[in-house]
Design a protein around this motif. Structure first.
Motif, PDB file in Angstrom:
ATOM      1  N   VAL A  87      22.471 -32.605 -20.086  1.00 44.62           N
ATOM      2  CA  VAL A  87      21.545 -31.656 -20.702  1.00 44.62           C
ATOM      3  C   VAL A  87      21.650 -30.294 -20.032  1.00 44.62           C
ATOM      4  N   ILE A  88      21.802 -30.278 -18.703  1.00 46.17           N
ATOM      5  CA  ILE A  88      21.973 -29.011 -18.000  1.00 46.17           C
ATOM      6  C   ILE A  88      23.212 -28.285 -18.511  1.00 46.17           C
ATOM      7  N   SER A  89      24.296 -29.035 -18.715  1.00 44.07           N
ATOM      8  CA  SER A  89      25.524 -28.435 -19.243  1.00 44.07           C
ATOM      9  C   SER A  89      25.297 -27.854 -20.629  1.00 44.07           C
ATOM     10  N   LEU A  90      24.587 -28.599 -21.464  1.00 41.06           N
ATOM     11  CA  LEU A  90      24.301 -28.115 -22.812  1.00 41.06           C
ATOM     12  C   LEU A  90      23.442 -26.864 -22.779  1.00 41.06           C
ATOM     13  N   PHE A  91      22.394 -26.877 -21.936  1.00 40.77           N
ATOM     14  CA  PHE A  91      21.497 -25.733 -21.836  1.00 40.77           C
ATOM     15  C   PHE A  91      22.239 -24.500 -21.323  1.00 40.77           C
ATOM     16  N   ALA A  92      23.185 -24.718 -20.416  1.00 36.62           N
ATOM     17  CA  ALA A  92      23.873 -23.599 -19.798  1.00 36.62           C
ATOM     18  C   ALA A  92      24.848 -22.914 -20.744  1.00 36.62           C
ATOM     19  N   GLU A  93      25.327 -23.631 -21.767  1.00 37.68           N
ATOM     20  CA  GLU A  93      26.392 -23.105 -22.607  1.00 37.68           C
ATOM     21  C   GLU A  93      25.956 -22.741 -24.020  1.00 37.68           C
ATOM     22  N   ASN A  94      24.849 -23.292 -24.501  1.00 37.54           N
ATOM     23  CA  ASN A  94      24.460 -23.111 -25.895  1.00 37.54           C
ATOM     24  C   ASN A  94      23.084 -22.480 -26.007  1.00 37.54           C
ATOM     25  N   ILE A 138      11.805 -31.187 -18.617  1.00 37.52           N
ATOM     26  CA  ILE A 138      12.362 -29.973 -19.196  1.00 37.52           C
ATOM     27  C   ILE A 138      12.299 -28.831 -18.201  1.00 37.52           C
ATOM     28  N   ARG A 139      11.181 -28.717 -17.506  1.00 32.74           N
ATOM     29  CA  ARG A 139      11.053 -27.673 -16.496  1.00 32.74           C
ATOM     30  C   ARG A 139      12.117 -27.829 -15.413  1.00 32.74           C
ATOM     31  N   ASN A 140      12.381 -29.069 -15.019  1.00 35.63           N
ATOM     32  CA  ASN A 140      13.400 -29.306 -13.999  1.00 35.63           C
ATOM     33  C   ASN A 140      14.790 -28.937 -14.509  1.00 35.63           C
ATOM     34  N   PHE A 141      15.074 -29.265 -15.782  1.00 32.73           N
ATOM     35  CA  PHE A 141      16.362 -28.872 -16.346  1.00 32.73           C
ATOM     36  C   PHE A 141      16.524 -27.349 -16.284  1.00 32.73           C
ATOM     37  N   LEU A 142      15.486 -26.642 -16.730  1.00 38.39           N
ATOM     38  CA  LEU A 142      15.553 -25.183 -16.734  1.00 38.39           C
ATOM     39  C   LEU A 142      15.695 -24.638 -15.319  1.00 38.39           C
ATOM     40  N   LYS A 143      14.932 -25.197 -14.395  1.00 36.86           N
ATOM     41  CA  LYS A 143      14.978 -24.716 -13.012  1.00 36.86           C
ATOM     42  C   LYS A 143      16.338 -24.981 -12.380  1.00 36.86           C
ATOM     43  N   ASP A 144      16.905 -26.175 -12.636  1.00 30.30           N
ATOM     44  CA  ASP A 144      18.209 -26.507 -12.065  1.00 30.30           C
ATOM     45  C   ASP A 144      19.290 -25.552 -12.558  1.00 30.30           C
ATOM     46  N   ILE A 145      19.234 -25.214 -13.829  1.00 31.10           N
ATOM     47  CA  ILE A 145      20.206 -24.257 -14.358  1.00 31.10           C
ATOM     48  C   ILE A 145      19.989 -22.895 -13.714  1.00 31.10           C
ATOM     49  N   TYR A 146      18.726 -22.472 -13.681  1.00 31.65           N
ATOM     50  CA  TYR A 146      18.395 -21.141 -13.193  1.00 31.65           C
ATOM     51  C   TYR A 146      18.851 -20.942 -11.752  1.00 31.65           C
ATOM     52  N   THR A 147      18.667 -21.965 -10.922  1.00 34.57           N
ATOM     53  CA  THR A 147      19.024 -21.842  -9.511  1.00 34.57           C
ATOM     54  C   THR A 147      20.541 -21.841  -9.305  1.00 34.57           C
ATOM     55  N   CYS A 148      21.303 -22.212 -10.331  1.00 35.84           N
ATOM     56  CA  CYS A 148      22.764 -22.176 -10.227  1.00 35.84           C
ATOM     57  C   CYS A 148      23.337 -20.811 -10.603  1.00 35.84           C
ATOM     58  N   LEU A 149      22.516 -19.956 -11.193  1.00 35.74           N
ATOM     59  CA  LEU A 149      22.996 -18.644 -11.608  1.00 35.74           C
ATOM     60  C   LEU A 149      23.099 -17.726 -10.391  1.00 35.74           C
TER      61      LEU A 149
END
Length: 367
Positions: free
Chosen positions: A217-224, A238-249
């Motif tokens: 899901v993180i991969s999907l959120f990051a690309e689409n 969902i919050r964790n998915f968003l946070k995990d992506i955000y902290t990778c930027l």
């Protein structure tokens, strides 16, 4: 983003410019909007309590007070509160059923959880709200324009009526073929009552087993581009998915690109013309901005979404993708090879064939 300087048209033109079709994240508000099963999470829990208590509203308040006193859960921590509410209600419901206090419910012997079976019985049948037929028809037109649909809903409205070509996968099951054309039910489904994520234990098990899901899901959120509908983004997953992506930027440009891909649709009665603005969510010291679209009638929204570039029928692409996987992973020594149908003179009709350029196009269009 300054309010009213961006429109529905520009939002979906921006999505078209990304050359990627959106992922849609669907919450219970969509089922409430289009069917007679108009339950919020709280309303669903109270409906379950109603089976064994004459005053479900007071009993619900009693549970909340007990959770605050015994577990130290804050009133506004809805995620933790609901996990413990599910636990207490499951215990009391199941005990009441086995004590013969819940009449009108007959749980098959193979079903281990009366409450989850009751939820199945409650939600598996529904009627479409006839007043919403026009919107539903517009929504149906999007069935091949959403790469992946992710939902926390237990009911089957989406697969029954809207995303009928998508392959349904439940809970932690892997994306068997690919994310393309998948309806992923991360909190379970009434078709498999035992899969329903309801209690504290259910959520703990879900979290332990969801590493692959999270990565996907993180991969999907990051690309689409991601569109949230019928959903308030209060769920901790969902919050964790968003946070995990955000902290990778790593830089401001990546932050802006990520935030511009996030869109939340919010219903508000009396809003005749869609209002487009910015919305921020805060948690664990992180602020994430999204584009928020506020409106009453979703017809215009669906029509704009319908202008996204069409793709080949999902079932056909899935068939071709599976064919490629079959060829690539066939280690049985059978006489199969990948050939170019346009100019391969050696083809004699006995091999499985697929033009390599077509496969690359599929990957590019649907990644």
């Amino acid at each position: 983003m300054i309010e009213n300087q961006i429109t529905l048209e520009t939002i979906f033109q921006n999505i078209k410019d990304t050359k990627r079709l959106p992922i849609i994240f669907v919450g219970s508000g969509i089922t409430k909007r289009y069917t007679d099963k108009k339950y919020s999470w709280e309303e669903l829990l109270k409906r379950c309590i109603e089976e064994y208590d004459d005053n479900p509203t007071n009993k619900y308040k009693w549970y909340r007070q007990k959770i605050k006193n015994e577990y130290g859960i804050e009133e506004n921590d809805s995620y933790q509160m609901y996990k413990y509410l599910g636990t207490l209600i499951e215990n009391d419901f199941n005990l009441s059923y086995y004590e013969g206090k819940i009449r009108g419910l007959s749980v098959p012997e193979e079903e281990e959880n009366p409450l989850k079976y009751f939820i199945k019985e409650l939600l598996q049948t529904y009627k479409i709200d006839e007043k919403m037929c026009q919107e539903i028809e517009e929504l149906k037109k999007l069935k091949d324009k959403m790469v992946t649909v992710i939902t926390t809903n237990y009911d089957t409205f989406l697969e029954d009526h809207i995303f009928v070509n998508h392959k349904r996968l439940i809970k932690q099951k892997m994306f068997v073929d690919s994310e393309l054309g998948t309806l992923f039910k991360i909190h379970g489904c009434v078709s498999e009552p035992s899969s329903i994520v309801l209690t504290h234990k259910d959520y703990e098990n879900f979290n332990k087993k969801s590493k692959v899901l999270s990565a996907k899901v993180i991969s999907l959120f990051a690309e689409n581009p991601v569109i949230f509908m019928g959903y308030s983004i209060t769920d901790e997953n969902i919050r964790n998915f968003l946070k995990d992506i955000y902290t990778c930027l790593e830089n401001e440009e990546e932050y802006r690109a990520f935030e511009n891909r996030l869109i939340i649709i919010e219903y508000e009665k009396g809003i005749q013309n869609p209002i487009v603005g910015s919305h921020s969510i805060y948690f664990d010291g992180v602020q994430i901005k999204l584009t928020k679209i506020t409106l009453e009638d979703f017809t215009l929204l669906y029509k704009e979404m319908g202008k996204l570039e069409d793709i080949v029928e999902l079932k056909e692409i899935q068939r071709l993708r599976n064919l490629v996987y079959q060829i690539v992973y066939d280690y049985n020594g059978e006489a199969k090879k990948v050939i170019n149908l346009l100019d391969d003179e050696e083809y004699d009709g006995n091999e499985v064939a697929l033009h390599h350029k077509l496969y690359l196009i599929i990957e590019d269009r649907c990644a």
